[in-house]
Scaffold this active site. Structure first.
Site, mmCIF file in Angstrom:
data_model
loop_
_atom_site.group_PDB
_atom_site.id
_atom_site.type_symbol
_atom_site.label_atom_id
_atom_site.label_comp_id
_atom_site.label_asym_id
_atom_site.label_seq_id
_atom_site.Cartn_x
_atom_site.Cartn_y
_atom_site.Cartn_z
ATOM 1 N N LYS A 154 -53.821 5.637 68.630
ATOM 2 C CA LYS A 154 -53.668 7.047 69.014
ATOM 3 C C LYS A 154 -54.820 7.434 69.937
ATOM 4 O O LYS A 154 -55.978 7.059 69.660
ATOM 5 C CB LYS A 154 -53.662 7.903 67.742
ATOM 6 N N SER B 75 -48.569 14.725 64.659
ATOM 7 C CA SER B 75 -49.069 14.597 66.013
ATOM 8 C C SER B 75 -49.237 13.146 66.471
ATOM 9 O O SER B 75 -49.422 12.919 67.662
ATOM 10 C CB SER B 75 -50.421 15.302 66.118
ATOM 11 N N SER C 183 -49.988 14.116 59.990
ATOM 12 C CA SER C 183 -49.693 13.556 61.307
ATOM 13 C C SER C 183 -49.495 12.049 61.380
ATOM 14 O O SER C 183 -49.078 11.536 62.423
ATOM 15 C CB SER C 183 -50.774 13.966 62.303
HETATM 16 N N1 GLN Z 1 -48.821 19.831 61.916
HETATM 17 C C1 GLN Z 1 -50.221 19.740 61.702
HETATM 18 C C2 GLN Z 1 -50.944 20.666 62.636
HETATM 19 O O1 GLN Z 1 -50.389 21.025 63.644
HETATM 20 C C3 GLN Z 1 -50.632 18.327 61.932
HETATM 21 C C4 GLN Z 1 -52.087 18.097 61.950
HETATM 22 C C5 GLN Z 1 -52.453 16.650 61.820
HETATM 23 O O2 GLN Z 1 -52.144 16.034 60.795
HETATM 24 N N2 GLN Z 1 -53.146 16.122 62.814
HETATM 25 O O3 GLN Z 1 -52.051 21.067 62.379
#
Ligand code: GLN
Length: 472
Positions: free
Chosen positions: A79, A154, A178
């Site tokens: 990532k 994400s 995420s």
């Molecule tokens: N949906 C979560 C957010 O937007 C995901 C965050 C994450 O796990 N990086 O904050």
């Protein structure tokens, strides 16, 4: 060469038995990337030349009869919020468009030491804020199972890359789901370790009390191998921790009692997902696994609590992107306007929304009513888990309350996007390990279920997930 059946063990065996060379595997994945990634957009950068060079080195080692390290010759994707020395690291944001990583993140160092071959950096929602893969400044990532649907976020690119056979395994980061969430949407396995089990050194911070790096793989065994490579105490990360307790005695799956959280099969969760989860429960029950219905009374406050704590920490972490220390800068006549213009131009809408929210929650007069309150709720959620784990050894829930949605469907409604975290965020708030495994499909779109365990009981979630995987 067809790489779709390749796992870490099969790569290892195939290389040692000289069924194929490492160069062949790497070239096959790079071919897939070239063919598929124009549409899917899982990668922000591909390191083709370096990967082929590294593969040749691995082949040389094998021809000399040297032993292969744990990830010897395994092609991975990372990532793009983890630093790989000498490569650009964007975090999916234009504000880091010109930022070159000066060192390797600890996880990258460990992967390199174990012979892993990094094929490239994957797309993500900007600064890991998002649940759909649509908030990246480098274009939307699409779900390999249906190009009209989101891959989840994400860690959108990492999950899509594993799912589309563009790498064997990948790393994502998980602050509220995420890693698990896109894995569920893309039909792959995604695991979030206990908070502190994996070093965060070299991970671009979103919310430091919640962030964890975790593996994404085609099966549970690969996720476990990768986790074992990256875990461990890191002197550079004071929150990292080495598990020194004795091995988990209860780790025989037949001795484990699994709690089914009743609130996770109720309001806000799609009926088709509830049905798939119930089917999974009955499959396990038929094999003699003990199942008990349990309650997490504060679960419903998880999202509200997270969307105070996370923006508060994020607004503070993101203060460093001011055009002076890192990344892109707008030159103006005075310093203050250069801050405004740099951040105004190079941050995306969602990032700005969270900075505003977080700054507000932390400001004098609101700190007690929002931030402090949310921290108290976080403790309640943690206590719920502590109570529940006196009765059961593991918890089982769906991973996501809904299945992959259409591109654009939730873009204009941030609150509906935030609901994606409903079932994954409690594990982050309580610092627990959790894993998502594929459990079924709705209209050919994958659906995952999640196992959670007490802190540092990773072995249990791997055992349970493997057991379930074998039943599917
Ligand atoms: N949906 C979560 C957010 O937007 C995901 C965050 C994450 O796990 N990086 O904050």
């Amino acid at each position: 060469m067809n790489v779709s059946s390749l796992t870490i063990k099969k790569i290892r065996k195939g290389l040692i038995d000289k069924k194929f060379s490492c160069e062949e595997i790497v070239k096959a994945y790079l071919d897939n990337i070239q063919k598929l990634d124009k549409e899917i957009n899982a990668f922000i950068a591909v390191f083709d030349k370096q990967a082929i060079e590294q593969a040749k080195e691995v082949d040389k080692l094998i021809s000399k009869g040297k032993t292969l390290p744990a990830l010897g010759g395994v092609p991975l994707a990372i990532k793009d919020n983890m630093l790989v020395k000498g490569q650009r690291c964007t975090a999916g944001s234009k504000i880091l468009d010109n930022y070159i990583a000066p060192y390797d993140a600890t996880v990258i160092k460990k992967i390199k030491e174990q012979g892993g071959i990094i094929l490239g950096k994957t797309n993500l929602d900007e600064f890991a804020m998002g649940a759909s893969g649509e908030y990246s400044a480098y274009g939307v990532t699409k779900n390999p199972h249906s190009l009209k649907h989101v891959p989840g976020g994400s860690s959108s690119g990492s999950a899509a890359a594993v799912s589309a056979q563009m790498c064997t395994v990948a790393l994502g980061s998980d602050t509220a789901g995420s890693v698990r969430y896109p894995s569920s949407f893309c039909g792959v396995v995604g695991m979030k370790p206990t908070y502190g089990a994996v070093s965060r050194h070299g991970l671009i911070a979103l919310a430091s009390s919640l962030d964890q790096i975790g593996p994404i793989a085609k099966n549970v065994e690969d996720a476990e191998i990768l986790f074992n490579v990256i875990k461990g105490k890191d002197p550079i990360d004071a929150t990292s921790y080495e598990q020194t307790q004795k091995a988990d005695k209860k780790v025989d799956i037949k001795n484990l009692k699994i709690g089914v959280v009743k609130e996770c099969l109720g309001h806000g969760v799609r009926k088709e997902i509830v049905d798939i989860t119930k089917e999974a429960i009955s499959k396990m029950e038929k094999q003699g696994i003990q199942i008990e219905t349990v309650s997490l009374p504060h679960l419903e406050y998880g999202i509200a609590c997270y969307y105070i704590i996370m923006p508060a920490e994020a607004s503070s972490n993101l203060a460093r992107y001011d055009g002076v220390k890192f990344g892109m800068a707008k030159e103006t006549d005075d310093l203050l306007s250069s801050y405004f213009e740099t951040r105004g131009e190079f941050f995306g809408t969602e990032v700005k929304r969270r900075i505003i929210l977080g700054t507000y929650c932390l400001s004098a007069g609101y700190y007690d009513s929002y931030y402090l309150k949310a921290q108290k709720v976080r403790i309640k959620i943690k206590q719920d888990f502590e109570n529940i784990f006196k009765k059961v050894d593991l918890l089982l829930t769906p991973t996501s309350p809904f299945f992959p949605f259409k591109l654009g469907e939730r873009l204009t409604d941030p609150l509906s996007m935030y609901m994606a975290d409903l079932l994954t965020v409690p594990a982050n708030l309580a610092g627990l390990p959790a894993i998502s495994v594929p459990a079924g499909n709705v209209d050919k779109l994958p659906v995952g279920i999640q196992f959670m365990a007490p802190q540092y009981k990773e072995e249990r979630i791997f055992k349970a997930a493997k057991f379930f995987e074998d039943l599917c």
